[in-house]
Design an enzyme around this catalytic site. Structure first.
Site, PDB file in Angstrom:
ATOM      1  N   TYR A 157      -2.225  28.114  -8.284  1.00 12.42           N
ATOM      2  CA  TYR A 157      -1.037  28.565  -7.530  1.00 12.42           C
ATOM      3  C   TYR A 157      -0.774  27.642  -6.331  1.00 12.42           C
ATOM      4  O   TYR A 157       0.361  27.261  -6.053  1.00 12.42           O
ATOM      5  CB  TYR A 157      -1.296  30.001  -7.080  1.00 12.42           C
ATOM      6  CG  TYR A 157      -0.166  30.717  -6.417  1.00 12.42           C
ATOM      7  CD1 TYR A 157       0.874  31.276  -7.161  1.00 12.42           C
ATOM      8  CD2 TYR A 157      -0.139  30.885  -5.029  1.00 12.42           C
ATOM      9  CE1 TYR A 157       1.908  31.971  -6.532  1.00 12.42           C
ATOM     10  CE2 TYR A 157       0.880  31.579  -4.396  1.00 12.42           C
ATOM     11  CZ  TYR A 157       1.900  32.123  -5.154  1.00 12.42           C
ATOM     12  OH  TYR A 157       2.918  32.818  -4.534  1.00 12.42           O
ATOM     13  N   LYS A 161       2.519  25.489  -5.677  1.00 10.43           N
ATOM     14  CA  LYS A 161       3.369  25.734  -4.517  1.00 10.43           C
ATOM     15  C   LYS A 161       3.491  24.498  -3.626  1.00 10.43           C
ATOM     16  O   LYS A 161       4.516  24.315  -2.953  1.00 10.43           O
ATOM     17  CB  LYS A 161       2.857  26.938  -3.726  1.00 10.43           C
ATOM     18  CG  LYS A 161       3.042  28.270  -4.482  1.00 10.43           C
ATOM     19  CD  LYS A 161       4.474  28.477  -4.945  1.00 10.43           C
ATOM     20  CE  LYS A 161       4.824  29.913  -5.250  1.00 10.43           C
ATOM     21  NZ  LYS A 161       6.172  30.042  -5.858  1.00 10.43           N
TER      22      LYS A 161
HETATM   23  P1  NAP Z   1       6.832  39.787  -8.211  1.00 13.06           P
HETATM   24  O1  NAP Z   1       7.122  41.060  -7.497  1.00 13.06           O
HETATM   25  O2  NAP Z   1       5.638  39.694  -9.071  1.00 13.06           O
HETATM   26  O3  NAP Z   1       8.152  39.352  -9.012  1.00 13.06           O
HETATM   27  C1  NAP Z   1       8.170  38.187  -9.778  1.00 13.06           C
HETATM   28  C2  NAP Z   1       9.174  38.345 -10.882  1.00 13.06           C
HETATM   29  O4  NAP Z   1       9.190  37.115 -11.654  1.00 13.06           O
HETATM   30  C3  NAP Z   1       8.826  39.478 -11.858  1.00 13.06           C
HETATM   31  O5  NAP Z   1       9.954  40.282 -12.108  1.00 13.06           O
HETATM   32  C4  NAP Z   1       8.375  38.714 -13.095  1.00 13.06           C
HETATM   33  O6  NAP Z   1       8.645  39.381 -14.325  1.00 13.06           O
HETATM   34  C5  NAP Z   1       9.235  37.471 -13.025  1.00 13.06           C
HETATM   35  N1  NAP Z   1       8.718  36.411 -13.889  1.00 13.06           N
HETATM   36  C6  NAP Z   1       7.431  36.079 -14.144  1.00 13.06           C
HETATM   37  N2  NAP Z   1       7.359  35.081 -15.036  1.00 13.06           N
HETATM   38  C7  NAP Z   1       8.627  34.765 -15.370  1.00 13.06           C
HETATM   39  C8  NAP Z   1       9.206  33.827 -16.256  1.00 13.06           C
HETATM   40  N3  NAP Z   1       8.454  32.999 -16.993  1.00 13.06           N
HETATM   41  N4  NAP Z   1      10.563  33.779 -16.370  1.00 13.06           N
HETATM   42  C9  NAP Z   1      11.344  34.629 -15.648  1.00 13.06           C
HETATM   43  N5  NAP Z   1      10.849  35.533 -14.788  1.00 13.06           N
HETATM   44  C10 NAP Z   1       9.507  35.616 -14.643  1.00 13.06           C
HETATM   45  O7  NAP Z   1       6.658  38.559  -7.150  1.00 13.06           O
HETATM   46  P2  NAP Z   1       7.194  38.357  -5.655  1.00 13.06           P
HETATM   47  O8  NAP Z   1       6.108  38.740  -4.739  1.00 13.06           O
HETATM   48  O9  NAP Z   1       8.535  38.949  -5.498  1.00 13.06           O
HETATM   49  O10 NAP Z   1       7.262  36.757  -5.621  1.00 13.06           O
HETATM   50  C11 NAP Z   1       8.465  36.033  -5.830  1.00 13.06           C
HETATM   51  C12 NAP Z   1       8.211  34.563  -5.527  1.00 13.06           C
HETATM   52  O11 NAP Z   1       7.731  34.425  -4.188  1.00 13.06           O
HETATM   53  C13 NAP Z   1       7.152  33.927  -6.426  1.00 13.06           C
HETATM   54  O12 NAP Z   1       7.496  32.584  -6.690  1.00 13.06           O
HETATM   55  C14 NAP Z   1       5.908  33.973  -5.552  1.00 13.06           C
HETATM   56  O13 NAP Z   1       4.974  33.000  -5.942  1.00 13.06           O
HETATM   57  C15 NAP Z   1       6.498  33.715  -4.197  1.00 13.06           C
HETATM   58  N6  NAP Z   1       5.672  34.194  -3.084  1.00 13.06           N
HETATM   59  C16 NAP Z   1       5.335  35.514  -2.969  1.00 13.06           C
HETATM   60  C17 NAP Z   1       4.539  35.921  -1.884  1.00 13.06           C
HETATM   61  C18 NAP Z   1       4.129  37.347  -1.674  1.00 13.06           C
HETATM   62  O14 NAP Z   1       3.331  37.584  -0.759  1.00 13.06           O
HETATM   63  N7  NAP Z   1       4.633  38.307  -2.447  1.00 13.06           N
HETATM   64  C19 NAP Z   1       4.092  34.965  -0.956  1.00 13.06           C
HETATM   65  C20 NAP Z   1       4.455  33.637  -1.126  1.00 13.06           C
HETATM   66  C21 NAP Z   1       5.249  33.248  -2.189  1.00 13.06           C
HETATM   67  P3  NAP Z   1       7.505  40.304 -15.049  1.00 13.06           P
HETATM   68  O15 NAP Z   1       7.337  41.465 -14.166  1.00 13.06           O
HETATM   69  O16 NAP Z   1       8.113  40.644 -16.356  1.00 13.06           O
HETATM   70  O17 NAP Z   1       6.284  39.444 -15.118  1.00 13.06           O
END
Ligand code: NAP
Length: 257
Positions: A157, A161
């Site tokens: 990851y 990133k």
């Molecule tokens: P999340 O709640 O897990 O949501 C991610 C979404 O992406 C889910 O709906 C998932 O679908 C979808 N997804 C996964 N694989 C996919 C694919 N191949 N094609 C299309 N959609 C796909 O995550 P989040 O926390 O909102 O994170 C969103 C972004 O922010 C990510 O890039 C993450 O790395 C980044 N981020 C998050 C955090 C944090 O603390 N939450 C911190 C830094 C960066 P499914 O449910 O069907 O798998």
């Protein structure tokens, strides 16, 4: 007048979490939003819940799309353009984690994380830039993370990133002459299902995990999707047209500790 009146935005992984929060913000500022996610039913449900969804001029679109699959990406982008009448903003937000210490990390854990974050951002951007270049206008926002700076158990990851940051800088250089801005946000701890799943993996109740993170953060709270959405809206607006190739950390100062 909203900052995104007349604009069409595609947001990947927007059925929930940060992507959905960003979709809500963009829609509330006038954008028509295409919610892309793996599961089409969830994408449609989220699109139908956005501000303006019941108005014919601002209706949104929910589509099933696997961002790591070129055919799925190309088909989704073409459908957005034909059904919403254009494309102006792309947010590469879809993401997964497959955490493990390096010696236990499988090739599949490595490939799937790199595949969704890096290959996914590449495929979506390649498909969208055709339209952006032709109209000499486009905004790209990529999701990085504070984990880009290194995080135990996240070699895959973290590499993805930090790769996103290099990708973003290069997009800024290549696409700037065509009226296209490309930037990244790097969130710290954001309360979503992704961090809830980490709590579960560590054997901690979600509230305790969030409290530990909040206590260790200079602003003494965790982040929420709205915090990222606010930064995303600024970077994708015309107010930020002299900003490109940058990564903005939105982490409550966590990186400064
Ligand atoms: P999340 O709640 O897990 O949501 C991610 C979404 O992406 C889910 O709906 C998932 O679908 C979808 N997804 C996964 N694989 C996919 C694919 N191949 N094609 C299309 N959609 C796909 O995550 P989040 O926390 O909102 O994170 C969103 C972004 O922010 C990510 O890039 C993450 O790395 C980044 N981020 C998050 C955090 C944090 O603390 N939450 C911190 C830094 C960066 P499914 O449910 O069907 O798998």
């Amino acid at each position: 007048m909203g900052r995104f009146d007349g604009r069409v935005a595609v947001i990947t992984g927007a059925a929930r979490g940060i992507g959905f929060g960003t979709a809500q913000r963009f829609a509330s500022e006038g954008a028509r939003v295409a919610v892309l996610d793996l599961d089409e039913a969830s994408a449609r449900k989220s699109a139908a819940a956005l501000p303006g969804a019941d108005h014919p001029r601002t209706s949104h679109l929910g589509l099933g799309c696997d961002v790591s699959d070129a055919a799925s990406v190309d088909a989704a982008v073409e459908r957005v353009v034909s059904e919403l009448g254009g494309l102006h903003i792309l947010v590469n937000n879809a993401g997964i984690t497959r955490d493990n210490l390096l010696f236990k990390m499988t090739e599949q854990d490595w490939d799937s994380v790199i595949g969704v974050h890096l290959r996914g951002a590449f495929l979506m951007t390649r498909a969208a830039q055709k339209h952006f270049v032709a109209q000499k206008y486009g905004k790209i926002l990529n999701l990085s993370s504070t984990s880009a700076l290194g995080n135990r158990g996240q070699a895959n990851y973290s590499a993805a990133k930090m790769g996103i940051q290099g990708f973003t800088r290069t997009l800024g250089i290549e696409l700037g002459p065509y009226g296209i801005n490309a930037n990244a946000v790097a969130p710290g701890f954001i309360a979503t299902e992704m961090t809830d799943a980490t709590a579960e993996r560590l054997g901690l109740p979600v509230e305790e995990f969030r409290k530990l993170s909040a206590d260790a953060n200079p602003v003494r709270r965790v982040g929420f999707p709205e915090d990222i959405a606010a930064a995303a809206a600024f970077l994708c607006s015309d107010e930020a047209s002299y900003i490109t190739g940058q990564t903005l950390y939105v982490d409550g100062g966590a990186r400064l500790d």
